[in-house]
Design an enzyme around this catalytic site. Sequence first.
Site, PDB file in Angstrom:
ATOM      1  N   SER A 318       0.842  -1.196   0.000  1.00 48.29           N
ATOM      2  CA  SER A 318       0.000   0.000   0.000  1.00 48.29           C
ATOM      3  C   SER A 318       0.873   1.240   0.000  1.00 48.29           C
ATOM      4  O   SER A 318       2.034   1.189   0.410  1.00 48.29           O
ATOM      5  CB  SER A 318      -0.898   0.009   1.240  1.00 48.29           C
ATOM      6  OG  SER A 318      -0.110   0.211   2.415  1.00 48.29           O
ATOM      7  N   ASP A 319       0.321   2.359  -0.473  1.00 54.06           N
ATOM      8  CA  ASP A 319       0.999   3.616  -0.208  1.00 54.06           C
ATOM      9  C   ASP A 319       0.766   3.948   1.273  1.00 54.06           C
ATOM     10  O   ASP A 319      -0.082   3.346   1.942  1.00 54.06           O
ATOM     11  CB  ASP A 319       0.485   4.728  -1.120  1.00 54.06           C
ATOM     12  CG  ASP A 319       1.516   5.840  -1.308  1.00 54.06           C
ATOM     13  OD1 ASP A 319       2.432   5.953  -0.476  1.00 54.06           O
ATOM     14  OD2 ASP A 319       1.402   6.603  -2.272  1.00 54.06           O
ATOM     15  N   LEU A 320       1.505   4.896   1.771  1.00 54.22           N
ATOM     16  CA  LEU A 320       1.504   5.178   3.206  1.00 54.22           C
ATOM     17  C   LEU A 320       0.090   5.472   3.720  1.00 54.22           C
ATOM     18  O   LEU A 320      -0.561   6.414   3.263  1.00 54.22           O
ATOM     19  CB  LEU A 320       2.424   6.368   3.484  1.00 54.22           C
ATOM     20  CG  LEU A 320       2.698   6.707   4.945  1.00 54.22           C
ATOM     21  CD1 LEU A 320       3.319   5.520   5.671  1.00 54.22           C
ATOM     22  CD2 LEU A 320       3.611   7.917   5.024  1.00 54.22           C
ATOM     23  N   TYR A 321      -0.396   4.639   4.634  1.00 55.86           N
ATOM     24  CA  TYR A 321      -1.715   4.752   5.272  1.00 55.86           C
ATOM     25  C   TYR A 321      -2.876   4.643   4.276  1.00 55.86           C
ATOM     26  O   TYR A 321      -4.004   5.003   4.620  1.00 55.86           O
ATOM     27  CB  TYR A 321      -1.838   6.072   6.043  1.00 55.86           C
ATOM     28  CG  TYR A 321      -0.780   6.288   7.079  1.00 55.86           C
ATOM     29  CD1 TYR A 321      -0.520   5.324   8.067  1.00 55.86           C
ATOM     30  CD2 TYR A 321      -0.016   7.448   7.095  1.00 55.86           C
ATOM     31  CE1 TYR A 321       0.460   5.523   9.021  1.00 55.86           C
ATOM     32  CE2 TYR A 321       0.973   7.655   8.053  1.00 55.86           C
ATOM     33  CZ  TYR A 321       1.203   6.688   9.007  1.00 55.86           C
ATOM     34  OH  TYR A 321       2.179   6.892   9.959  1.00 55.86           O
ATOM     35  N   SER A 322      -2.635   4.149   3.077  1.00 55.76           N
ATOM     36  CA  SER A 322      -3.740   4.109   2.105  1.00 55.76           C
ATOM     37  C   SER A 322      -4.759   3.022   2.415  1.00 55.76           C
ATOM     38  O   SER A 322      -5.890   3.075   1.918  1.00 55.76           O
ATOM     39  CB  SER A 322      -3.214   3.949   0.680  1.00 55.76           C
ATOM     40  OG  SER A 322      -2.635   2.672   0.475  1.00 55.76           O
TER      41      SER A 322
END
Length: 782
Positions: A318-322
């Site tokens: 995932s992208d950061l916190y996505s």
Amino acid sequence: MIKYHSVFKFILFVLCIPLSTAAQERFLYQDTTRSPEERTKDLLSRMSVEEKVGQLLCPLGWGMYTKDGKKVNCSDDYKEQINSRYTGMFWATFRADPWTKKTLETGLSPRQAAEAANALQKYAMENTRWGIPVFLAEEAPHGHMAIGTTVFPTSIGQAATFNPDLIEEMGRVIAKEIRLQGAHIGYGPVLDLARDSRWSRVEETYGEDPVLSATIGAAMVKGMGAGNLSEPHHVISTLKHFVAYGATEGGQNGNPSVVGLRDLHENFLLPFRAAVDAGALSVMTAYNSMDGVPCTMNAGMLTDVLRHRWGFKGFTISDLYSIEGIKDSHRIVQTVAEAAQCALTAGVNVDLGGDAYATLITIVKEGKIPEKTLDEAVAYVLRLKFCMGLFEHPYVDPKKAGKEVRSAAHVAVARKVAQQSVVLLENKNDLLPLRKNCKIAVIGPNANNQYNMLGDYTAPQEDGNVVTVLEGILAQVDNKSQVNYVKGCAIRDTTDTHIDEAARAARVADVAVVVVGGSSARDFKTNYKETGAAVASKDYISDMECGEGYDRATLDLLGKQLELLQAVKSTGTPMVVVYIQGRPLNMNWAKENAGALLTAWYPGQEGGHAIADVLFGNYNPSGRLPISVPRHVGQLPVYYNKKNPVSHDYVEMEAAPLYSFGYGKGFSSFTYSNLQVEENGRHRYKVTFDLRNEGKYDGAEVVQLYLRDEYASVVRPQKQLKSFERIFLKKGESRRVVLTLCEDDFSLLDKEMKKIVEPGIFTVMVGAASNDIRLKISLTIK
């Protein structure tokens, strides 16, 4: 008493035999003669659910070490991650910037980074049941984002080189510097197509064209290792951001993307497919949604396309916190646990930064997701650890890191990339090259600001590491006293103004070099979101107007920069305008009024030398635009390969961009002639033509081959780049150039979304830019 004591010792000895044997027992996963797949299967069979989930966590890494003077070690937070969460991967451990609050003093030198990596690995392998090493992932789009590394031009500048061989060489340097410091994964390349210059992350992309992005992106992946993890200086490349992240509504970061299914497959997915085929083993999801589905839970893309159609064997992340964003931003579910379930089942293997996947322990134990699904995700990660040989060779040599990171050879590559990234747009009356004995006024907010040369995702720099334009000029002129520097104004701050002083300096000079543009330089007064994106503030005016989170409503030069240009122009002194920028800014005034105009994007640590090389003729510029320069934001999106019908003009202005994709000048002129096309197999053609350097200088021409499908069952682009090559010719030299077209170049997705080649007429166009076609010829496919 003596007898009893002896018997007791003997009993203890006997009892210890099986314990000692057990301690020395070697399991199948530890057998290096077995395949990575066999070893992964065996290790998985021994792991608990908690241990498996730990391998899918990738928390923020810069808090995982402590630094006491020159000594580094594991932090208590790191030990907690290993002891209670069994964490298998960390992100940005060596990152230093204002967001992480790591400075030159509190961050790590390359040698210290290697020492920290060794300490982290030692603790993980000695304090977990199965001795599993950790993966360290680092940002690396234009150099490893760590203190003391080599800083290259940002990706938009890399694409301007139109030189995949050079970018492959650059990729090898970046990968080596990452591995020397003990990390294993490089985040990059960024393969988003940039069709809207307002978007804050244009600088991270390879521009607007799928073929250029695919070619340069694949070259970067090959340089970083091409998926061969057995070599000591190869890394896992993480492709960003899957998918259509650069085509968001309003040019705003993370907004929904409105992209048709055919456009998605023919354009936006093409660079990712090429990079996967080149050996990329990691893919990051995007923050945006498409047609109502967040990319971090899009099974159609992550599983059907990436896994099943393309045969991708690496891991997704995932992208950061996505993953939390599925709940908080997109509002698809009401709990983080539901978001985690959506992401994992869609095909997201690793959770970057967040705690969403920590909930998988409960989810799996309650039977909401089969443990087999969890095992599949973990296997992708463990297999690559085995392929890289980390179980046997987890440590690196700190002395080598201290010696070989940012070596003279690496810096030389940075200068070469910077030289080839400079795009000369205007050179009226051959103002350039300049004489080295002339009197020069060097002016502008970007003339002597080292951080404005570098772009986003760059670590703090030691004094003297970054060469500014002023320093580059001073290094080459015959008499330094002939150079007069005045800043003139800031990028955004209208109170930092010395325009009158700049005009006075220009008035007594033979030529004025005015360096304007933008900045992605982060500072310690800027606020940042949890994702690391910068937040624009009314309370503090930094130079930053580009970089993640800094979307623009206009593309005009900010602050007093236009007034500065106008004041210098009013002196009558010949003026060279240099744009240092992360996106194509408004160049209308400069095009009309500058004697010479060029863009160097963000040229990296050697940018000052590279720009001076061009200004004084030591290097004949060969950069070409990887993205169109608009006349006005009202045109956006403006890109060369729009589909039929051809755009018509607006009431106020023409629809064509100010400068088109592929455009760029040099100090020489090249002629094209004798175009021929020869069939060379089924749907394969050899395209040949003569190229001659008619100018007074040796130099490179970037020849570009475009194709137009004249009539088709679905709407096709006006033209599409299919091939390109940098050709270096000495003055007066000619060469027969050979380019090829293959079946894929003629293919389309028909009404049923099937890939086919339709019979019909195609126009082959060869030239110096998308709007500078020199030769045409038709061919018919039957």
